[in-house]
Scaffold this active site. Structure first.
Site, PDB file in Angstrom:
ATOM      1  N   CYS A  34       0.830  -1.049  -0.028  1.00  0.00           N
ATOM      2  CA  CYS A  34       0.018   0.099   0.027  1.00  0.00           C
ATOM      3  C   CYS A  34       0.978   1.169   0.127  1.00  0.00           C
ATOM      4  O   CYS A  34       1.708   1.418   0.909  1.00  0.00           O
ATOM      5  CB  CYS A  34      -0.847  -0.148   1.322  1.00  0.00           C
ATOM      6  N   CYS A  41       0.227   3.813   3.016  1.00  0.00           N
ATOM      7  CA  CYS A  41       0.811   3.272   4.008  1.00  0.00           C
ATOM      8  C   CYS A  41       2.026   3.361   4.321  1.00  0.00           C
ATOM      9  O   CYS A  41       2.551   3.842   5.480  1.00  0.00           O
ATOM     10  CB  CYS A  41       0.456   1.592   4.220  1.00  0.00           C
TER      11      CYS A  41
END
Length: 103
Positions: free
Chosen positions: A28, A31
């Protein structure tokens, strides 16, 4: 750096005080952007709140239990109960203010 929790140690770690959990995935992009912010706050707020991470691919049961459908998802727990959920990248100042509101 925040420790990574899993099904085996999650409940015991969130049971007491204010605990901030970063539900993330290694693939991600947002993230990865949030990770240094999360680590900075973890160091700066050490002693007032606990910070942990949960890899949703490694701990899918936890992600389902807390209805995590997008990452990153930050959840704040107070004495074992979820009190706040935020989805997506969050600037450091905003995240810090949300955490302090629950101290």
């Amino acid at each position: 750096m925040a420790n990574v929790l899993n099904n085996g140690n999650f409940d015991s770690e969130i049971s007491n005080g204010v605990v901030v959990i970063d539900f993330f995935a290694t693939w991600c992009g947002p993230c990865k952007m949030l990770a240094p912010v999360f680590d900075e706050l973890s160091n700066e707020m050490n002693g007032t709140a606990k910070f942990f991470k949960v890899d949703i691919d490694e701990s899918a049961d936890l992600a389902r239990k807390y209805f995590v459908s997008s990452v990153p998802t930050i959840m704040i727990f107070k004495d074992g109960k979820a009190v706040e959920t935020m989805v997506g990248f969050i600037p450091k100042e905003n995240l810090e203010a949300k955490i302090k509101a629950h101290l």
